[in-house]
Scaffold this motif. Structure first.
Motif, mmCIF file in Angstrom:
data_model
loop_
_atom_site.group_PDB
_atom_site.id
_atom_site.type_symbol
_atom_site.label_atom_id
_atom_site.label_comp_id
_atom_site.label_asym_id
_atom_site.label_seq_id
_atom_site.Cartn_x
_atom_site.Cartn_y
_atom_site.Cartn_z
ATOM 1 N N THR A 33 7.086 19.774 12.790
ATOM 2 C CA THR A 33 7.908 19.426 13.891
ATOM 3 C C THR A 33 8.510 18.310 13.741
ATOM 4 O O THR A 33 10.147 18.207 14.001
ATOM 5 N N ALA A 34 8.119 17.296 13.044
ATOM 6 C CA ALA A 34 8.835 15.928 12.982
ATOM 7 C C ALA A 34 8.057 14.997 11.986
ATOM 8 O O ALA A 34 7.011 14.985 11.797
ATOM 9 N N LEU A 35 8.874 14.645 10.797
ATOM 10 C CA LEU A 35 8.032 13.669 10.006
ATOM 11 C C LEU A 35 7.615 12.601 10.344
ATOM 12 O O LEU A 35 8.123 11.981 11.285
ATOM 13 N N PRO A 36 6.409 12.343 10.162
ATOM 14 C CA PRO A 36 5.548 10.971 10.745
ATOM 15 C C PRO A 36 6.236 9.814 10.242
ATOM 16 O O PRO A 36 6.828 9.520 9.198
ATOM 17 N N ALA A 37 6.045 8.766 10.988
ATOM 18 C CA ALA A 37 6.521 7.159 10.587
ATOM 19 C C ALA A 37 5.853 6.564 9.586
ATOM 20 O O ALA A 37 4.738 7.228 9.298
ATOM 21 N N TYR A 38 6.276 5.645 8.829
ATOM 22 C CA TYR A 38 5.510 5.003 7.782
ATOM 23 C C TYR A 38 4.743 3.720 8.763
ATOM 24 O O TYR A 38 5.291 3.348 9.676
ATOM 25 N N GLY A 39 3.839 3.189 8.035
ATOM 26 C CA GLY A 39 3.428 1.927 8.535
ATOM 27 C C GLY A 39 1.975 1.526 8.679
ATOM 28 O O GLY A 39 1.282 2.603 8.391
ATOM 29 N N GLU A 40 1.585 0.528 8.964
ATOM 30 C CA GLU A 40 0.074 0.188 9.385
ATOM 31 C C GLU A 40 -0.613 1.181 9.957
ATOM 32 O O GLU A 40 -1.656 1.603 9.855
ATOM 33 N N ARG A 67 0.675 -1.179 0.059
ATOM 34 C CA ARG A 67 0.080 0.080 0.037
ATOM 35 C C ARG A 67 0.866 1.183 0.052
ATOM 36 O O ARG A 67 2.118 1.276 0.513
ATOM 37 N N PRO A 68 0.317 2.403 -0.209
ATOM 38 C CA PRO A 68 1.259 3.700 -0.501
ATOM 39 C C PRO A 68 1.701 4.245 0.587
ATOM 40 O O PRO A 68 2.554 5.014 0.452
ATOM 41 N N PHE A 69 1.041 3.675 1.868
ATOM 42 C CA PHE A 69 1.718 4.238 3.037
ATOM 43 C C PHE A 69 2.622 3.464 3.826
ATOM 44 O O PHE A 69 3.072 3.637 4.767
ATOM 45 N N ASP A 70 3.038 2.409 3.372
ATOM 46 C CA ASP A 70 3.786 1.308 3.910
ATOM 47 C C ASP A 70 5.093 1.746 3.699
ATOM 48 O O ASP A 70 5.599 2.567 2.895
ATOM 49 N N ASP A 71 6.092 1.335 4.576
ATOM 50 C CA ASP A 71 7.284 1.784 4.727
ATOM 51 C C ASP A 71 8.109 1.519 3.428
ATOM 52 O O ASP A 71 8.394 0.296 3.128
ATOM 53 N N PRO A 72 8.752 2.589 2.909
ATOM 54 C CA PRO A 72 9.732 2.391 1.851
ATOM 55 C C PRO A 72 10.979 1.691 2.010
ATOM 56 O O PRO A 72 11.731 1.542 0.911
ATOM 57 N N GLY A 73 11.407 1.726 3.206
ATOM 58 C CA GLY A 73 12.696 1.106 3.658
ATOM 59 C C GLY A 73 13.532 2.264 4.133
ATOM 60 O O GLY A 73 13.152 3.373 4.162
#
Length: 786
Positions: A332-339, A281-287
């Motif tokens: 303030t900080a970029l959000p993490a990726y993941g489900e 999915r497009p919001f999954d962690d790209p690595g």
């Protein structure tokens, strides 16, 4: 093909993958250079036949045996016995997205795909699978204009055999009528010979590299620089844009109307070859490694059912600057990726102003509504049985939406807006649905409290609370049509006054998108698929409830009750805590005793030419409309009657005029329901006596169920004969007189003509129509399934 010719073909050819196209192995190519060059020159002819005779069924995820023929890479990948759509799948399936999840033939073979073309890695001395399927169709052609043999099933959920080369002899002996084209009129002799000859000399495909003008290359470079800026605000904006446009067919205005591009995430920077990062999915962690947003050409045949066009030029970039970068906000900080993050875009993108995000959706509302329909779900009744067959959509104006005007609304309510994308994390469906339902109930209570504390609760919503497109955007009003197991959308209000209407606000708009598009995994197991559908049920009801806020308080409950008739539907609304609030006033003074019609007509009147106010075929009170209707179709449109239920969900009517030209209309069957509150047994909730037809010019929908072809001087007979249908026997006579069966000698010619008209009238939006759902009316058929 005669046995002597088959035995004489060069079986030493092998196919290998080089830069995404097919070549002959070196030894065969060396000895057959002239023949290969001749065949390269004929690839355009081969591709044209594939597009018009094969892609009409073999495209998207519902391609039989996953044999996707929209590109040379699909030919090379071949077929598989594994179905993408599997309603009882208990574990997640391995994704098999063309161009993403595997790149080479050995990788596809490792995933269970087998060749359909000449290949040295399998026993095809009697011909490749493609040749043998075509030969079978030639040896056992279907009778012209006849019903299909009973053994040729057309149901989308039918069991597919998908024979390998070693299994084909047994398959053909058991299924002598199952040759290609499947369950349809045969190819012409010329078409057959072109494909067979091409396959016999190695199925050569020349190098295919899209030619990009200097202007297009400059635009790509400009966009990649814009989207990959290291500034944190740019990075968060780019992530938001990518998650919403990953399915888009990007088109640069002013360039070729048939040239499109895709926005992808790549491990390689601009200026180098693109290496797509394969995530579900497009919001999954790209690595952990750096990645880049890249724009790559779309080089497949354009198929209408997944063709989502989005303009991407200098004006668009300026609009993004205005929406996302001119407002004063900080990251303030970029959000993490993941489900977890992907399940709640309201927290992921909280730093971006809500007004910017909502206006981004509103600017291209039709694109996003179509993405709900043309996304990965191109198969299945349960995907769309959550909606009525036709309804009208409008949008809450940003200045009336508390999620936009109150900075604390989304901050305080985000915890209740989590979507059920977590169906892949091992939880069971009951837990998932219970969680999403519990959150939805809490959100509705939260929303109701906030609106009661707002100015709107004192004055009520007036017409100014409905977005008017800024006086320039026709996408402010949209009609959605459901065609049983698929749907379509168009700007403006079409057809008669619908039973239901929606008003969508920002939280609903964003959640529908992440539920049905960004967060939906077509390869996911049953828990994920059902939870997606059940959550959409909540969002439909929320949109209906917002519409009711505009109606007089004393009629809201009665209106709602007509949408949810039946004891089970009443229990359903009770369980969902649907509470029609009579305390919220309306800001509208109604002058008639038909407030729903009055309200919807007023929305049309505000358009100042953005959309047609009247619908001369389906909805017009002016007697002059009858005089303007040269076709006579107004006698069929928006009328109830026993005859209506016999029409398929979506038909195309070609009217041959006196001057020899052809006018094209869509005849849409709007099926009435007592309610759409449940997943199963839809037939038990049908109200066929209230069915009507909506008839519109041009092509509406991606899956025509039937073609009717009528001369202009036959239109009176067509209309009177249709209205006279009372039985399946009557319907069969009507079809025999005016319709084209799949076995009609004119079937393919008519299909080609429809495509030519579609392309001429809308060269950017047009695409190949899917004929998988084309009907075979039978004497013993069900009128609801003709």
């Amino acid at each position: 093909m005669p046995r002597t010719l088959r035995n004489g073909r060069l079986v030493t050819y092998a196919l290998v993958a080089v830069f995404g196209f097919l070549v002959l192995d070196q030894a065969a190519a060396q000895s057959n250079t002239n023949r290969a060059e001749d065949q390269s020159a004929s690839w355009a002819e081969v591709q044209d036949i594939l597009n018009h005779r094969c892609v009409v069924c073999h495209s998207c995820y519902d391609a039989p045996c996953q044999l996707k023929l929209t590109s040379p890479n699909g030919l090379l990948r071949g077929a598989s016995k594994q179905a993408v759509y599997h309603t009882e799948r208990l574990t997640d399936a391995q994704p098999t997205r063309l161009g993403i999840d595997a790149k080479t033939v050995p990788e596809w073979r490792a995933l269970g795909f087998f060749s359909v073309l000449p290949s040295s890695d399998q026993n095809d001395e009697d011909g490749s699978l493609m040749e043998r399927h075509l030969e079978l169709g030639r040896q056992e052609p279907l009778d012209a204009n006849a019903l299909l043999p009973q053994e040729l099933g057309l149901a989308l959920d039918r069991q597919l055999a998908c024979p390998t080369p070693r299994e084909f002899d047994a398959y053909s002996a058991s299924n002598p009528k199952a040759g290609m084209p499947y369950a349809a009129a045969p190819l012409t002799e010329d078409e057959y010979q072109v494909l067979i000859t091409w396959a016999q000399i190695g199925a050569l495909v020349p190098p295919i590299a899209p030619e990009l003008s200097d202007e297009v290359q400059a635009q790509i470079a400009s966009w990649e620089a814009f989207l990959n800026s290291p500034d944190h605000r740019y990075q968060l904006m780019s992530r938001y844009i990518y998650e919403h446009l990953f399915l888009a067919r990007l088109h640069f205005p002013g360039t070729s109307p048939r040239q499109f591009f895709q926005l992808v995430r790549s491990t390689t920077p601009p200026g180098s070859e693109i290496e797509v990062i394969a995530t579900r999915r497009p919001f999954d962690d790209p690595g952990a490694s750096p990645f880049y947003y890249r724009i790559q050409p779309f080089d497949e045949t354009i198929v209408h059912k997944d063709h989502l066009v989005y303009a991407f030029g200098p004006e668009r970039m300026a609009r993004y600057q205005q929406l996302f970068l001119e407002p004063d906000w900080l990251v303030t900080a970029l959000p993490a990726y993941g489900e977890d993050e992907g399940g709640n875009p309201f927290s992921t993108f909280a730093e971006i102003p809500a007004r910017s995000r909502y206006q981004f959706l509103l600017d291209d509302a039709l694109f996003f509504v179509r993405s709900f329909i043309r996304g990965p779900v191109c198969h299945g009744e349960t995907a769309v049985d959550v909606i009525e067959d036709r309804f009208w959509v409008s949008f809450l104006d940003p200045d009336a939406d508390l999620s936009v005007t109150d900075p604390r609304f989304l901050a305080d309510g985000a915890a209740f807006l989590e979507l059920p994308v977590g169906a892949l994390d091992g939880r069971v469906l009951g837990d998932l649905q219970g969680l999403s339902h519990e959150n939805q109930v809490k959100y509705l209570e939260f929303r109701q409290t906030r609106y009661r504390e707002s100015t709107a609760h004192k004055t009520g919503f007036g017409y100014d609370a409905i977005w008017d497109g800024g006086g320039t955007n026709p996408q402010a009003l949209i009609t959605v049509f459901r065609h049983f197991d698929n749907a379509s959308a168009m700007t403006g209000f079409h057809g008669g006054i619908p039973e239901t209407a929606w008003v969508i606000d920002f939280p609903v708009f964003e959640r529908i998108y992440y539920d049905l598009v960004a967060g939906y995994d077509v390869f996911g197991r049953v828990e994920h698929q059902l939870s997606t559908r059940l959550y959409m049920d909540e969002l439909r009801m929320e949109s209906e409830d917002t519409f009711l806020f505009f109606m007089p308080p004393d009629i809201r409950q009665a209106m709602h009750d007509t949408w949810y008739q039946g004891t089970l539907a009443e229990l359903h609304t009770y369980w969902h805590r649907r509470y029609v609030d009579p305390s919220f006033p309306t800001g509208i003074t109604f002058d008639t005793d038909t407030p729903k019609q009055e309200f919807l007509y007023e929305l049309l009147d505000r358009g100042n030419g953005l959309w047609a106010i009247t619908d001369p075929i389906n909805r017009c009170d002016d007697p002059a409309c009858s005089d303007d209707d040269q076709t006579g179709l107004r006698a069929l449109a928006n009328q109830t009657g026993e005859w209506v239920r016999f029409f398929p969900d979506a038909s195309l009517l070609l009217i041959v005029t006196e001057d020899g030209s052809t006018d094209l209309y869509s005849v849409l069957h709007d099926k009435a329901h007592f309610n759409v509150a449940f997943l199963f047994n839809e037939e038990d909730r049908r109200d066929p006596q209230a069915d009507v037809l909506s008839i519109l010019p041009g092509v509406v929908g991606s899956y025509p169920n039937f073609f009717f072809r009528v001369r202009q001087d036959q239109m009176d007979s067509f209309v009177t004969s249709a209205i006279a249908v009372r039985s399946q026997e009557d319907w069969m006579k009507f079809v025999a007189t005016f319709g084209l069966r799949r076995t009609s000698p004119d079937f393919w010619q008519t299909s080609d003509q429809v495509m030519a008209l579609f392309l001429a009238n809308n060269p950017v939006q047009a695409g190949v129509l899917d004929l998988n759902r084309y009907k075979d009316p039978r004497p013993d058929g069900n009128p609801d399934n003709n």
